[in-house]
Write an enzyme that holds these catalytic residues in place. Structure first.
Site, mmCIF file in Angstrom:
data_model
loop_
_atom_site.group_PDB
_atom_site.id
_atom_site.type_symbol
_atom_site.label_atom_id
_atom_site.label_comp_id
_atom_site.label_asym_id
_atom_site.label_seq_id
_atom_site.Cartn_x
_atom_site.Cartn_y
_atom_site.Cartn_z
ATOM 1 N N HIS A 32 -31.377 -13.249 15.246
ATOM 2 C CA HIS A 32 -30.115 -12.788 14.666
ATOM 3 C C HIS A 32 -29.206 -12.139 15.706
ATOM 4 O O HIS A 32 -28.167 -11.570 15.371
ATOM 5 C CB HIS A 32 -30.457 -11.786 13.544
ATOM 6 C CG HIS A 32 -29.355 -11.522 12.584
ATOM 7 N ND1 HIS A 32 -28.899 -10.257 12.307
ATOM 8 C CD2 HIS A 32 -28.620 -12.361 11.821
ATOM 9 C CE1 HIS A 32 -27.930 -10.318 11.408
ATOM 10 N NE2 HIS A 32 -27.732 -11.571 11.092
ATOM 11 N N LYS A 42 -26.504 -11.532 18.743
ATOM 12 C CA LYS A 42 -25.233 -12.080 19.226
ATOM 13 C C LYS A 42 -24.928 -11.392 20.544
ATOM 14 O O LYS A 42 -24.609 -10.195 20.572
ATOM 15 C CB LYS A 42 -24.093 -11.839 18.236
ATOM 16 C CG LYS A 42 -24.277 -12.515 16.873
ATOM 17 C CD LYS A 42 -24.901 -11.599 15.876
ATOM 18 C CE LYS A 42 -24.969 -12.255 14.496
ATOM 19 N NZ LYS A 42 -25.677 -11.397 13.526
ATOM 20 N N ASP A 93 -21.479 -13.147 34.242
ATOM 21 C CA ASP A 93 -21.774 -12.822 35.646
ATOM 22 C C ASP A 93 -22.562 -11.529 35.841
ATOM 23 O O ASP A 93 -22.558 -10.953 36.931
ATOM 24 C CB ASP A 93 -20.476 -12.730 36.459
ATOM 25 C CG ASP A 93 -19.762 -14.061 36.576
ATOM 26 O OD1 ASP A 93 -20.416 -15.104 36.354
ATOM 27 O OD2 ASP A 93 -18.552 -14.064 36.870
ATOM 28 N N LYS A 100 -22.454 -3.765 11.261
ATOM 29 C CA LYS A 100 -23.658 -2.946 11.139
ATOM 30 C C LYS A 100 -23.484 -1.761 12.097
ATOM 31 O O LYS A 100 -23.670 -1.899 13.309
ATOM 32 C CB LYS A 100 -24.909 -3.738 11.511
ATOM 33 C CG LYS A 100 -25.074 -5.056 10.723
ATOM 34 C CD LYS A 100 -24.480 -6.219 11.491
ATOM 35 C CE LYS A 100 -24.878 -7.578 10.956
ATOM 36 N NZ LYS A 100 -24.500 -7.877 9.606
ATOM 37 N N ASP A 116 -24.034 12.461 13.690
ATOM 38 C CA ASP A 116 -23.435 13.718 14.145
ATOM 39 C C ASP A 116 -22.114 13.431 14.885
ATOM 40 O O ASP A 116 -21.356 12.579 14.448
ATOM 41 C CB ASP A 116 -24.428 14.508 14.995
ATOM 42 C CG ASP A 116 -25.659 14.926 14.174
ATOM 43 O OD1 ASP A 116 -25.527 15.062 12.953
ATOM 44 O OD2 ASP A 116 -26.742 15.090 14.761
#
Length: 478
Positions: A220, A222, A227, A398, A403
């Site tokens: 999952h 990404k 370089d 996500k 804090d």
């Protein structure tokens, strides 16, 4: 003829029960929870014809083939990682003011926290993909591209054009996709890339003689790396829906982070391991860490997690984060199906006075997830946790804000699949300025949301409430 058919059927049923009994032994020995072990053992011995193939497709939680193959090359990957760590130490990129969680996270991932990084929060497809494509245009040596879903639509063909252009000017282009997430990607799309010199590999979880049914595992992640200097990581896949073109779930709200600095080398490690699993090739990459050119010194952790880990790294990371919150914990996740230990941790955080907010989409592309998510509201609300439902499109990023200083953006959802079955990647930043950017994004999301309550579920019809309870029973495989 009929007697022969009866004998054949009797033999088939007998063999099915034998297979069910033998498989139930493995389920009892390997299933993570007692409840799961009991459920599998009962079903495998009572309805083996359905349960045996279901177990081999969905029941296993350890990706043994990946573990074995990674172990075969550990002597090659370890020196590369050690070389990167040694160079980072020489250039003083390793964290010196170590907090209590620094060694914990480093032990979980076997990767160091680094300073000298710059991070840029990218919101929605309109910011994410122009940034990635501009980076691809500047690639001179190599380009690493990994996505869970790639579609053959306008955005997918634009990505293809950028990969082709890079390969034609001599850049080494490695393109990795998940075969299940990208099952609709036509062979012609991939053939065009291969014919122009792009190296293409599918993360094939079913490869190997012992793994022909391992369709429950997904890669999952990404990740885009240019370089060894710049990288992008986050929740966005490649499809027109990320540009607001989904027929129902629009606008599509997402986030990624552009990273510059020594954390880029840490991001290359999970790509290297995934690429080796998929292709058998060990990549020659730039492992020399460099400070971000604008002089920032943000602390970044790279947390690759997955079913090949020694521990349940993803679940432990989020559990630790929840337990560490002192006054604020905001979590955004499109798929919120937590297990009992996460629910308990969230309750405890709220009871000790932490401002705990959960942000989920009002509408979702997974009906089971949408239904089961309702079942957690009452327990969380009772402890003071606020659950918000985003109403202005589909919230897909996500994100976690802890804090005033710690924030995380990545690919992991708050569900069993991300915690135990998917290969995920999370980027944690310890920096107040970046945390304020994440706070601003989440505050805007909250302003476009409504506060949910357990009373809403009580007022729904009995069939809906029953569907919610049934969906929760299926939470381990969602």
């Amino acid at each position: 003829m009929r007697a022969r058919q009866k004998r054949f059927f009797a033999l088939f049923v007998t063999l099915a029960h034998i297979a069910g009994a033998l498989t139930s032994v493995q389920a009892v020995m390997e299933t993570r929870t007692a409840q799961g072990a009991i459920a599998w053992a009962v079903s495998l011995n009572t309805i083996p014809i359905a349960a045996v193939p279901a177990y081999w497709a969905f029941g296993r939680t350890k990706f043994q083939g990946y573990v074995k193959k990674r172990q075969e090359k550990i002597d090659e990957t370890n020196p590369l990682v050690r070389h990167f760590i040694d160079l980072a130490r020489e250039e003083q990129f390793l964290v010196s003011n170590r907090t209590r969680e620094t060694p914990l996270l480093e032990r979980l991932t076997n990767l160091p926290a680094t300073v000298g990084n710059d991070v840029q929060l990218l919101r929605n497809g309109e910011e994410i993909f122009p940034s990635i494509f501009r980076g691809m245009e500047k690639a001179e040596d190599y380009l690493l591209v990994q996505f869970y879903i790639v579609r053959d639509d306008n955005l997918g063909r634009e990505l293809q054009a950028r990969l082709l252009a890079a390969a034609q000017r001599g850049v080494r282009v490695k393109f990795l996709y998940d075969e299940i997430g990208s099952y609709q990607l036509p062979r012609s799309y991939l053939d065009t890339l291969r014919e122009s010199g792009v190296q293409v590999s599918a993360f094939n979880s079913t490869q190997g003689r012992a793994n022909p049914f391992q369709i429950n595992f997904r890669n999952h992640r990404k990740i885009v790396v240019v370089d060894g200097r710049h990288a992008w990581v986050g929740g966005a896949n490649v499809g027109d829906e990320y540009l607001g073109l989904h027929p129902r779930l629009t606008p599509w709200v997402d986030a990624m982070v552009k990273v510059t600095g020594p954390a880029v080398q840490a991001l290359q490690v999970p790509f290297l391991e995934d690429w080796f699993w998929a292709s058998g090739e060990m990549l020659d990459l730039d492992w020399t860490p460099r400070a971000a050119p604008n002089g920032t010194s943000r602390t970044v952790f790279i947390l690759p997690t997955g079913p090949a880990d020694r521990f349940e790294t993803c679940a432990l990371y989020f559990l630790h984060s929840i337990n560490s919150a002192s006054h604020r914990l905001w979590i955004a996740s499109p798929y919120f199906v937590p297990d009992e230990q996460i629910v308990s941790a969230l309750q405890l955080a709220a009871l000790r006075g932490v401002d705990v907010r959960i942000l989920v989409p009002e509408d979702c592309d997974n009906r089971l997830v949408r239904l089961s998510g309702w079942s957690y509201v009452a327990a969380l609300e009772k402890a003071g946790v606020k659950v918000y439902r985003y109403t202005n499109g589909f919230l897909h990023h996500k994100t976690m804000l802890l804090d005033n200083e710690t924030s995380a953006v990545g690919t992991a959802n708050f569900d069993n699949r991300s915690f135990r079955l998917n290969f995920e990647i999370t980027l944690e930043v310890q920096d107040e300025e970046f945390a304020r950017e994440v706070e601003e994004m989440l505050l805007q999301n909250f302003s476009e949301s409504r506060l949910s309550s357990a009373q809403e579920l009580e007022q729904r019809s009995f069939p809906f409430r029953l569907a919610v309870r049934v969906a929760r029973l299926l939470a381990p495989i969602q």
